[in-house]
Design a protein around this motif. Structure first.
Motif, PDB file in Angstrom:
ATOM      1  N   ALA A  33       0.838  -1.205   0.000  1.00  0.00           N
ATOM      2  CA  ALA A  33       0.000   0.000   0.000  1.00  0.00           C
ATOM      3  C   ALA A  33       0.870   1.251   0.000  1.00  0.00           C
ATOM      4  O   ALA A  33       0.560   2.230  -0.698  1.00  0.00           O
ATOM      5  N   LEU A  34       1.958   1.236   0.744  1.00  0.00           N
ATOM      6  CA  LEU A  34       2.880   2.364   0.753  1.00  0.00           C
ATOM      7  C   LEU A  34       3.530   2.540  -0.618  1.00  0.00           C
ATOM      8  O   LEU A  34       3.656   3.656  -1.121  1.00  0.00           O
ATOM      9  N   GLU A  36       2.301   1.660  -3.490  1.00  0.00           N
ATOM     10  CA  GLU A  36       1.298   2.083  -4.472  1.00  0.00           C
ATOM     11  C   GLU A  36       0.747   3.480  -4.196  1.00  0.00           C
ATOM     12  O   GLU A  36      -0.005   4.011  -5.008  1.00  0.00           O
ATOM     13  N   GLU A  37       1.100   4.060  -3.070  1.00  0.00           N
ATOM     14  CA  GLU A  37       0.628   5.406  -2.715  1.00  0.00           C
ATOM     15  C   GLU A  37       1.192   6.411  -3.724  1.00  0.00           C
ATOM     16  O   GLU A  37       2.410   6.499  -3.900  1.00  0.00           O
ATOM     17  N   GLU A  39       1.218   9.771  -3.705  1.00  0.00           N
ATOM     18  CA  GLU A  39       2.006  10.789  -3.011  1.00  0.00           C
ATOM     19  C   GLU A  39       2.523  10.171  -1.722  1.00  0.00           C
ATOM     20  O   GLU A  39       1.751   9.853  -0.817  1.00  0.00           O
ATOM     21  N   LYS A  40       3.807   9.999  -1.651  1.00  0.00           N
ATOM     22  CA  LYS A  40       4.411   9.352  -0.487  1.00  0.00           C
ATOM     23  C   LYS A  40       4.218  10.235   0.752  1.00  0.00           C
ATOM     24  O   LYS A  40       4.362  11.448   0.691  1.00  0.00           O
ATOM     25  N   PRO A  41       3.844   9.616   1.873  1.00  0.00           N
ATOM     26  CA  PRO A  41       3.619  10.393   3.099  1.00  0.00           C
ATOM     27  C   PRO A  41       4.929  10.958   3.642  1.00  0.00           C
ATOM     28  O   PRO A  41       6.009  10.415   3.394  1.00  0.00           O
ATOM     29  N   THR A  44       6.655   8.029   7.143  1.00  0.00           N
ATOM     30  CA  THR A  44       6.407   6.629   6.783  1.00  0.00           C
ATOM     31  C   THR A  44       5.956   5.831   8.001  1.00  0.00           C
ATOM     32  O   THR A  44       5.071   4.984   7.893  1.00  0.00           O
ATOM     33  N   PHE A  47       2.333   6.364   8.621  1.00  0.00           N
ATOM     34  CA  PHE A  47       1.576   5.633   7.602  1.00  0.00           C
ATOM     35  C   PHE A  47       1.458   4.163   7.986  1.00  0.00           C
ATOM     36  O   PHE A  47       0.375   3.582   7.946  1.00  0.00           O
ATOM     37  N   HIS A  51      -2.044   2.229   9.022  1.00  0.00           N
ATOM     38  CA  HIS A  51      -2.537   1.100   8.231  1.00  0.00           C
ATOM     39  C   HIS A  51      -2.516  -0.216   8.999  1.00  0.00           C
ATOM     40  O   HIS A  51      -3.358  -1.081   8.760  1.00  0.00           O
TER      41      HIS A  51
END
Length: 103
Positions: A33-34, A36-37, A39-41, A44, A47, A51
């Motif tokens: 999921a990270l 495929e994000e 815009e990267k948070p 991390t 995030f 999740h």
């Protein structure tokens, strides 16, 4: 040489445990999921925490405890209000502190 075999055996047992408990699958899903994000948070770690918490199934006992906590808070507030009223009522019947010391 026996030390390395013992460490290797422990490592394999640990990985089996992680795989069988579902931790590895959960981590992989969150990492995918990270990845495929779009815009990267900025954080991390936040995030991952968000999740992982969102992915854990809700335990029915937890919901019951939350309800019980809410009820207890309401009872507490009711008791605090009642306590204040009773103290005010009691103050009407007690002589002031100065008169008590004079006696």
């Amino acid at each position: 040489m026996a030390y390395y075999k013992a460490v290797d055996l422990k490592r394999k047992q640990f990985w089996r445990y992680v795989e069988n408990s579902g931790v590895l699958d959960m981590l992989m899903k969150v990492l995918v999921a990270l990845y495929e994000e779009p815009e990267k948070p900025t954080s991390t770690l936040d995030f991952l925490k968000h999740h992982l918490v969102a992915a854990t199934p809700e335990n029915p006992e937890i919901e019951l405890l939350r309800l019980e906590l809410t009820e207890m808070k309401e009872k507490y507030e009711t008791n605090v209000e009642e306590n204040k009223k009773l103290k005010a009522k009691l103050a009407q019947y007690e002589p002031p502190q100065e008169e008590k010391h004079a006696e």
